[in-house]
Design a protein around this motif. Structure first.
Motif, mmCIF file in Angstrom:
data_model
loop_
_atom_site.group_PDB
_atom_site.id
_atom_site.type_symbol
_atom_site.label_atom_id
_atom_site.label_comp_id
_atom_site.label_asym_id
_atom_site.label_seq_id
_atom_site.Cartn_x
_atom_site.Cartn_y
_atom_site.Cartn_z
ATOM 1 N N ARG A 23 0.801 -1.229 0.000
ATOM 2 C CA ARG A 23 0.000 0.000 0.000
ATOM 3 C C ARG A 23 0.833 1.278 0.000
ATOM 4 O O ARG A 23 0.530 2.233 0.712
ATOM 5 N N GLY A 24 1.905 1.283 -0.767
ATOM 6 C CA GLY A 24 2.693 2.502 -0.907
ATOM 7 C C GLY A 24 3.710 2.751 0.184
ATOM 8 O O GLY A 24 4.378 3.785 0.177
ATOM 9 N N THR A 25 3.831 1.869 1.140
ATOM 10 C CA THR A 25 4.835 2.038 2.188
ATOM 11 C C THR A 25 6.216 1.805 1.600
ATOM 12 O O THR A 25 6.446 0.825 0.894
ATOM 13 N N THR A 26 7.125 2.733 1.867
ATOM 14 C CA THR A 26 8.492 2.622 1.368
ATOM 15 C C THR A 26 9.464 2.914 2.497
ATOM 16 O O THR A 26 9.067 3.383 3.570
ATOM 17 N N GLY A 27 10.712 2.644 2.221
ATOM 18 C CA GLY A 27 11.722 2.930 3.230
ATOM 19 C C GLY A 27 13.109 2.894 2.650
ATOM 20 O O GLY A 27 13.314 2.497 1.496
ATOM 21 N N SER A 28 14.069 3.325 3.462
ATOM 22 C CA SER A 28 15.469 3.257 3.067
ATOM 23 C C SER A 28 16.322 3.125 4.315
ATOM 24 O O SER A 28 15.950 3.591 5.392
ATOM 25 N N VAL A 29 17.454 2.454 4.122
ATOM 26 C CA VAL A 29 18.400 2.248 5.219
ATOM 27 C C VAL A 29 19.755 2.742 4.746
ATOM 28 O O VAL A 29 20.253 2.300 3.705
ATOM 29 N N ALA A 30 20.334 3.666 5.500
ATOM 30 C CA ALA A 30 21.679 4.156 5.206
ATOM 31 C C ALA A 30 22.575 3.777 6.382
ATOM 32 O O ALA A 30 22.146 3.819 7.541
ATOM 33 N N VAL A 31 23.805 3.380 6.077
ATOM 34 C CA VAL A 31 24.732 2.963 7.132
ATOM 35 C C VAL A 31 26.026 3.752 7.037
ATOM 36 O O VAL A 31 26.372 4.288 5.987
ATOM 37 N N GLY A 32 26.721 3.794 8.153
ATOM 38 C CA GLY A 32 28.033 4.425 8.200
ATOM 39 C C GLY A 32 29.123 3.376 8.025
ATOM 40 O O GLY A 32 28.837 2.203 7.784
ATOM 41 N N VAL B 103 20.777 -3.863 17.829
ATOM 42 C CA VAL B 103 20.902 -2.440 18.137
ATOM 43 C C VAL B 103 21.564 -2.304 19.507
ATOM 44 O O VAL B 103 21.189 -2.994 20.462
ATOM 45 N N VAL B 104 22.551 -1.420 19.575
ATOM 46 C CA VAL B 104 23.227 -1.161 20.842
ATOM 47 C C VAL B 104 22.270 -0.333 21.710
ATOM 48 O O VAL B 104 21.811 0.735 21.275
ATOM 49 N N PRO B 105 21.965 -0.796 22.917
ATOM 50 C CA PRO B 105 21.049 -0.043 23.789
ATOM 51 C C PRO B 105 21.587 1.364 24.061
ATOM 52 O O PRO B 105 22.785 1.564 24.229
ATOM 53 N N TYR C 21 9.057 8.382 9.231
ATOM 54 C CA TYR C 21 9.425 7.927 10.568
ATOM 55 C C TYR C 21 10.912 7.558 10.492
ATOM 56 O O TYR C 21 11.293 6.695 9.713
ATOM 57 N N VAL C 22 11.738 8.230 11.283
ATOM 58 C CA VAL C 22 13.185 8.044 11.193
ATOM 59 C C VAL C 22 13.706 7.445 12.494
ATOM 60 O O VAL C 22 13.370 7.918 13.583
ATOM 61 N N LYS C 23 14.527 6.428 12.354
ATOM 62 C CA LYS C 23 15.167 5.803 13.514
ATOM 63 C C LYS C 23 16.666 5.776 13.254
ATOM 64 O O LYS C 23 17.114 5.286 12.221
ATOM 65 N N LYS C 24 17.444 6.336 14.188
ATOM 66 C CA LYS C 24 18.900 6.328 14.093
ATOM 67 C C LYS C 24 19.446 5.539 15.265
ATOM 68 O O LYS C 24 18.873 5.552 16.348
ATOM 69 N N GLY C 25 20.559 4.872 15.026
ATOM 70 C CA GLY C 25 21.181 4.117 16.105
ATOM 71 C C GLY C 25 22.480 3.477 15.635
ATOM 72 O O GLY C 25 22.979 3.749 14.548
ATOM 73 N N THR C 26 22.998 2.624 16.497
ATOM 74 C CA THR C 26 24.201 1.856 16.183
ATOM 75 C C THR C 26 23.864 0.384 16.361
ATOM 76 O O THR C 26 23.229 0.001 17.345
ATOM 77 N N ALA C 27 24.290 -0.424 15.403
ATOM 78 C CA ALA C 27 24.067 -1.869 15.473
ATOM 79 C C ALA C 27 25.415 -2.564 15.403
ATOM 80 O O ALA C 27 26.329 -2.108 14.711
#
Length: 157
Positions: A103-112, A152-154, A136-142
């Motif tokens: 239903r049109g939901t999209t996303g992207s994942v960028a990594v360092g 994901v690092v707590p 909806y944006v989620k940033k973190g370290t894995a």
């Protein structure tokens, strides 16, 4: 006498061959007992390890904003999970991996870039999910654990 032996030997051989039986012979066979086959444990290939990691690295474990996660379908989650894993495992820093769900939901994942922390490979990530025009944006370290899964690092999200 030599001539007699020369003619007698082939005649004797022919006479003996005529005595051979042409009837089928029956051969008795002993019962065969098969021992169980013992094989060494199978070591998974890298592809199998990757597939196994895909099943246990889940976007529901902190890779996606919880508000977006509540709106995502099963296909959305599956596509996001695959993109998240491959971005962390193989992605080039700054090159986002796109995905499309239902239903049109999209996303992207960028990594360092990879960073080594306590003998673990870690990467910063940004996972953006777009549902009904809202980002909806989620940033973190894995970090990649010893079993190949990414977690994901707590405290980094």
């Amino acid at each position: 006498m030599n001539r007699i032996a020369l003619f007698a030997t082939p005649l004797f051989a022919l006479a003996l061959s005529a005595c051979a039986s042409t009837a089928p012979t029956q051969v008795a066979t002993a019962p065969v007992v098969t021992a169980p086959v013992v094989t060494a444990p199978v070591v998974p290939t890298p592809a199998q390890t990757t597939q196994q990691a895909l099943l246990t690295t889940s976007v529901s474990q902190g890779f996606v904003d919880t508000a977006a996660l509540n709106l995502m379908t099963a296909k959305d989650s599956s596509e996001a999970n695959t993109a998240q894993f491959y971005a962390l495992q193989f992605g080039r820093p700054g090159a986002p991996r796109q995905w499309t769900g239902d239903r049109g939901t999209t996303g992207s994942v960028a990594v360092g870039p990879y960073v080594r922390v306590n003998n673990l490979d870690c990467r910063d990530f940004t996972h953006t999910v777009k549902i009904n025009g809202q980002d909806y944006v989620k940033k973190g370290t894995a970090c990649r654990e010893q079993n190949g899964n990414w977690a994901v690092v707590p405290g980094t999200a």
